[in-house]
Write a protein that holds these residues in place. Structure first.
Motif, PDB file in Angstrom:
ATOM      1  N   GLY A  32      -0.366  -5.674  11.230  1.00 14.81           N
ATOM      2  CA  GLY A  32       0.869  -5.246  10.567  1.00 14.81           C
ATOM      3  C   GLY A  32       0.570  -4.565   9.240  1.00 14.81           C
ATOM      4  N   GLU A  33       1.643  -4.033   8.630  1.00 17.84           N
ATOM      5  CA  GLU A  33       1.520  -3.295   7.365  1.00 17.84           C
ATOM      6  C   GLU A  33       0.844  -4.150   6.278  1.00 17.84           C
ATOM      7  N   PHE A  34       1.278  -5.428   6.183  1.00 17.69           N
ATOM      8  CA  PHE A  34       0.789  -6.234   5.062  1.00 17.69           C
ATOM      9  C   PHE A  34      -0.627  -6.753   5.307  1.00 17.69           C
ATOM     10  N   ASP A  35      -0.948  -7.021   6.627  1.00 16.02           N
ATOM     11  CA  ASP A  35      -2.340  -7.377   6.957  1.00 16.02           C
ATOM     12  C   ASP A  35      -3.258  -6.219   6.608  1.00 16.02           C
ATOM     13  N   LEU A  36      -2.800  -5.016   6.944  1.00 18.75           N
ATOM     14  CA  LEU A  36      -3.586  -3.804   6.682  1.00 18.75           C
ATOM     15  C   LEU A  36      -3.866  -3.651   5.185  1.00 18.75           C
ATOM     16  N   ILE A  37      -2.832  -3.831   4.386  1.00 15.88           N
ATOM     17  CA  ILE A  37      -3.003  -3.686   2.924  1.00 15.88           C
ATOM     18  C   ILE A  37      -3.965  -4.749   2.408  1.00 15.88           C
ATOM     19  N   LYS A  38      -3.786  -6.002   2.902  1.00 13.99           N
ATOM     20  CA  LYS A  38      -4.672  -7.105   2.460  1.00 13.99           C
ATOM     21  C   LYS A  38      -6.112  -6.824   2.837  1.00 13.99           C
ATOM     22  N   PHE A  87      -7.733  -3.952   3.839  1.00 13.47           N
ATOM     23  CA  PHE A  87      -8.463  -2.741   3.441  1.00 13.47           C
ATOM     24  C   PHE A  87      -8.242  -2.326   1.985  1.00 13.47           C
ATOM     25  N   PHE A  88      -7.122  -2.720   1.417  1.00  8.73           N
ATOM     26  CA  PHE A  88      -6.781  -2.118   0.119  1.00  8.73           C
ATOM     27  C   PHE A  88      -6.524  -3.133  -0.984  1.00  8.73           C
ATOM     28  N   THR A  89      -6.991  -4.368  -0.811  1.00  9.73           N
ATOM     29  CA  THR A  89      -6.804  -5.372  -1.860  1.00  9.73           C
ATOM     30  C   THR A  89      -8.173  -5.832  -2.367  1.00  9.73           C
ATOM     31  N   GLY A 107      -2.670  -6.226 -10.259  1.00  6.55           N
ATOM     32  CA  GLY A 107      -3.035  -5.265  -9.218  1.00  6.55           C
ATOM     33  C   GLY A 107      -2.089  -5.324  -8.026  1.00  6.55           C
ATOM     34  N   VAL A 108      -2.637  -5.139  -6.806  1.00  8.58           N
ATOM     35  CA  VAL A 108      -1.853  -5.084  -5.572  1.00  8.58           C
ATOM     36  C   VAL A 108      -1.119  -6.398  -5.325  1.00  8.58           C
ATOM     37  N   GLY A 109       0.136  -6.323  -4.843  1.00  4.38           N
ATOM     38  CA  GLY A 109       0.829  -7.521  -4.374  1.00  4.38           C
ATOM     39  C   GLY A 109       2.204  -7.732  -4.952  1.00  4.38           C
ATOM     40  N   ASP A 110       2.515  -7.083  -6.056  1.00  8.19           N
ATOM     41  CA  ASP A 110       3.862  -7.249  -6.619  1.00  8.19           C
ATOM     42  C   ASP A 110       4.610  -5.925  -6.494  1.00  8.19           C
ATOM     43  N   ASP A 111       5.804  -5.852  -7.066  1.00 10.70           N
ATOM     44  CA  ASP A 111       6.572  -4.612  -6.963  1.00 10.70           C
ATOM     45  C   ASP A 111       5.954  -3.498  -7.801  1.00 10.70           C
ATOM     46  N   CYS A 112       5.346  -3.875  -8.908  1.00 13.65           N
ATOM     47  CA  CYS A 112       4.651  -2.896  -9.736  1.00 13.65           C
ATOM     48  C   CYS A 112       3.273  -3.456 -10.093  1.00 13.65           C
ATOM     49  N   THR A 134      -3.419   4.599  -7.606  1.00  9.60           N
ATOM     50  CA  THR A 134      -2.565   4.110  -6.522  1.00  9.60           C
ATOM     51  C   THR A 134      -2.767   5.020  -5.310  1.00  9.60           C
ATOM     52  N   LEU A 135      -2.515   4.463  -4.137  1.00 12.47           N
ATOM     53  CA  LEU A 135      -2.767   5.159  -2.877  1.00 12.47           C
ATOM     54  C   LEU A 135      -1.521   5.093  -1.997  1.00 12.47           C
ATOM     55  N   ALA A 136      -0.857   6.218  -1.802  1.00 13.14           N
ATOM     56  CA  ALA A 136       0.274   6.289  -0.862  1.00 13.14           C
ATOM     57  C   ALA A 136      -0.239   6.950   0.407  1.00 13.14           C
ATOM     58  N   LEU A 137      -0.124   6.208   1.500  1.00 10.72           N
ATOM     59  CA  LEU A 137      -0.792   6.586   2.735  1.00 10.72           C
ATOM     60  C   LEU A 137       0.215   6.637   3.870  1.00 10.72           C
ATOM     61  N   SER A 138       0.256   7.758   4.584  1.00  7.72           N
ATOM     62  CA  SER A 138       1.027   7.839   5.809  1.00  7.72           C
ATOM     63  C   SER A 138       0.029   7.978   6.946  1.00  7.72           C
ATOM     64  N   GLU A 150      -9.906   1.279 -10.502  1.00  5.00           N
ATOM     65  CA  GLU A 150      -9.412   0.201  -9.658  1.00  5.00           C
ATOM     66  C   GLU A 150      -8.181   0.602  -8.841  1.00  5.00           C
ATOM     67  N   LEU A 151      -8.179   0.224  -7.558  1.00  4.95           N
ATOM     68  CA  LEU A 151      -6.999   0.449  -6.710  1.00  4.95           C
ATOM     69  C   LEU A 151      -5.967  -0.627  -7.036  1.00  4.95           C
ATOM     70  N   ILE A 152      -4.855  -0.227  -7.667  1.00  3.40           N
ATOM     71  CA  ILE A 152      -3.904  -1.224  -8.176  1.00  3.40           C
ATOM     72  C   ILE A 152      -2.587  -1.256  -7.416  1.00  3.40           C
ATOM     73  N   GLY A 153      -2.407  -0.357  -6.415  1.00  3.47           N
ATOM     74  CA  GLY A 153      -1.154  -0.395  -5.679  1.00  3.47           C
ATOM     75  C   GLY A 153      -0.999   0.833  -4.829  1.00  3.47           C
ATOM     76  N   GLY A 154       0.171   0.977  -4.200  1.00  2.00           N
ATOM     77  CA  GLY A 154       0.397   2.142  -3.358  1.00  2.00           C
ATOM     78  C   GLY A 154       1.546   1.932  -2.417  1.00  2.00           C
ATOM     79  N   ASP A 155       1.524   2.650  -1.325  1.00  2.00           N
ATOM     80  CA  ASP A 155       2.549   2.524  -0.301  1.00  2.00           C
ATOM     81  C   ASP A 155       1.916   2.882   1.031  1.00  2.00           C
ATOM     82  N   THR A 156       2.348   2.218   2.113  1.00  2.00           N
ATOM     83  CA  THR A 156       1.772   2.474   3.430  1.00  2.00           C
ATOM     84  C   THR A 156       2.894   2.645   4.433  1.00  2.00           C
ATOM     85  N   THR A 157       2.920   3.774   5.128  1.00  2.00           N
ATOM     86  CA  THR A 157       3.958   3.997   6.134  1.00  2.00           C
ATOM     87  C   THR A 157       3.338   4.628   7.377  1.00  2.00           C
TER      88      THR A 157
HETATM   89  P1  ADP Z   1       7.539  -2.344  -2.079  1.00  2.00           P
HETATM   90  O1  ADP Z   1       8.288  -2.848  -0.895  1.00  2.00           O
HETATM   91  O2  ADP Z   1       7.922  -2.984  -3.358  1.00  2.00           O
HETATM   92  O3  ADP Z   1       7.472  -0.863  -2.145  1.00  2.00           O
HETATM   93  P2  ADP Z   1       5.260  -2.661  -0.507  1.00  2.00           P
HETATM   94  O4  ADP Z   1       5.725  -3.718   0.429  1.00  2.00           O
HETATM   95  O5  ADP Z   1       5.307  -1.245  -0.066  1.00  2.00           O
HETATM   96  O6  ADP Z   1       6.030  -2.836  -1.859  1.00  2.00           O
HETATM   97  O7  ADP Z   1       3.766  -2.973  -0.948  1.00  2.00           O
HETATM   98  C1  ADP Z   1       3.352  -4.302  -1.210  1.00  2.00           C
HETATM   99  C2  ADP Z   1       2.230  -4.271  -2.220  1.00  2.00           C
HETATM  100  O8  ADP Z   1       1.093  -3.596  -1.631  1.00  2.00           O
HETATM  101  C3  ADP Z   1       2.570  -3.508  -3.487  1.00  2.00           C
HETATM  102  O9  ADP Z   1       1.921  -4.137  -4.571  1.00  2.00           O
HETATM  103  C4  ADP Z   1       1.961  -2.141  -3.259  1.00  2.00           C
HETATM  104  O10 ADP Z   1       1.591  -1.531  -4.480  1.00  2.00           O
HETATM  105  C5  ADP Z   1       0.737  -2.496  -2.420  1.00  2.00           C
HETATM  106  N1  ADP Z   1       0.317  -1.418  -1.492  1.00  2.00           N
HETATM  107  C6  ADP Z   1       1.002  -0.862  -0.469  1.00  2.00           C
HETATM  108  N2  ADP Z   1       0.283   0.068   0.168  1.00  2.00           N
HETATM  109  C7  ADP Z   1      -0.906   0.125  -0.461  1.00  2.00           C
HETATM  110  C8  ADP Z   1      -2.086   0.896  -0.309  1.00  2.00           C
HETATM  111  N3  ADP Z   1      -2.203   1.831   0.669  1.00  2.00           N
HETATM  112  N4  ADP Z   1      -3.102   0.686  -1.160  1.00  2.00           N
HETATM  113  C9  ADP Z   1      -2.988  -0.225  -2.154  1.00  2.00           C
HETATM  114  N5  ADP Z   1      -1.923  -0.992  -2.349  1.00  2.00           N
HETATM  115  C10 ADP Z   1      -0.885  -0.819  -1.539  1.00  2.00           C
END
Ligand code: ADP
Ligand code: MG
Length: 339
Positions: free
Chosen positions: A2-8, A10-12, A21-26, A82-86, A112-119
């Protein structure tokens, strides 16, 4: 997966510099006292900036490298990104090497990779980098002055030659009759490395703080990116095509490639790759002639070669000359997504 397993998976990673860093809203960053945050975004789109079947490890490297190159052009020290990935699918066999290629470069720069978005969607990689630079010391495009020397780091044109090879292999060359540089296999593979794994000139950018009057990184071609400096600085320049020529020709390992590049017939082709080929991620910068020794010392400290290729003029516009100062026609064009 799933999306969150993937983030944990590869990207945490540990982020000691970031407050959060990764895991909160900001994520949270605390710039150090006296520092400005330098921020830049670059997006890589499949079939636009890379072929969908490119090696994921080098793609991960390149996606971050092009962003670090913007920090380098500002003289900023990398801090975080930060990494926004489609992605079309969550394939661990692709994500593993992609993340490794990206994080190897990130670790090398303490970024440091501190956050992003995955879709889910067409393959598209958008990175935002955060760097820091002492207040008042960022290298801008707007500071070049008449009389300044113009320099370029490293080498130019190889990435564009490698791209021409790939397009030809795929029979997507815009014009197959266009003159073509057939490098030796060893030189072609080093050119391919320049295209697929560019080296952001971070150490050079930092070393040039307080010395360079203006800087930009070369992503769309030397003439176009130097043009941005000229426009923002409200001045012009004269560029010596003979020294520009050496930016590609001087670093050949094989005599076969060296002879080919030296031939009269290839000269305009080499110049086209050097002056208007993109994807080099070298720095073009200006500095007062009186500070030439400091510029050389900065390049040496950064273990990066530099070449002086021209001079800033009070008169606007860009003029090209040959090695003897005679005018050369400028019919070169830099890359523009919408031109
Ligand atoms: P939100 O719903 O608030 O947009 P997400 O559920 O998209 O948050 O992301 C959960 C956490 O994972 C956030 O801290 C976000 O920054 C991080 N994250 C999402 N995608 C990635 C990524 N590709 N690389 C690093 N961190 C990511
Ligand atoms: Mg949220």
């Amino acid at each position: 997966m799933g999306e969150f397993d993937l983030i944990k998976r590869f990207f945490t990673h540990p982020t000691p510099k970031a407050v959060l860093g990764v895991g909160d809203d900001c994520a949270l960053l605390q710039p150090r006292p006296g520092m400005h945050l330098a921020i830049s975004s670059d997006m890589l789109v499949s079939d636009r900036h890379f072929f969908a079947d490119v090696n994921p490890r080098t793609l991960g490297h390149k996606a971050l490298a092009v962003n670090l190159s913007d920090l380098a052009a500002c003289g900023a020290t990398p801090v975080a990104f930060t990494l926004a990935l489609s992605l079309p699918e969550a394939d661990p066999a692709w994500l593993g090497p992609f993340a490794e290629g990206m994080l190897a470069l990130a670790n090398a720069h303490g970024c440091e990779l501190i956050g992003g978005d995955t879709t889910k969607g067409p393959l598209n990689i958008c990175i935002t980098v955060f760097g820091e630079v002492p207040q008042g010391q960022a290298l801008l495009r707007s500071g070049a002055k008449a009389g300044d020397d113009i320099y370029v780091s490293g080498t130019l044109g190889d990435a564009n030659v490698a791209l021409a090879h790939l397009l030809r292999q795929r029979r997507e060359a815009p014009d197959s009759t266009q003159a073509f540089i057939a490098l030796s296999p060893a030189d072609l593979s080093s050119a391919m490395a320049r295209l697929e794994q560019p080296t952001p000139r971070v150490a050079l950018g930092i070393a040039l703080r307080g010395i360079a009057t203006a800087a930009a990184d070369i992503s769309d071609g030397l003439l176009g990116d130097l043009g941005h400096i000229l426009e923002r600085s409200g001045i012009g320049a004269t560029l010596d095509t003979a020294s520009a020529f050496t930016l590609m020709a001087a670093h050949r390992t094989s005599t076969q490639s060296a002879q080919l590049l030296a031939s009269e017939a290839m000269r305009p082709v080499v110049l086209r790759h050097v002056l208007s080929g993109g994807d080099d991620y070298e720095l073009v910068f200006t500095a007062p002639a009186s500070r030439a020794a400091e510029v050389q010392a900065a390049a040496k400290a950064a273990h990066t070669s530099i070449t002086r290729i021209g001079q800033i003029d009070a008169r606007s516009g860009l003029r090209l000359t040959d090695g003897n100062g005679r005018p050369v026609d400028n019919n070169f064009q830099s890359f523009d997504h919408f031109a």
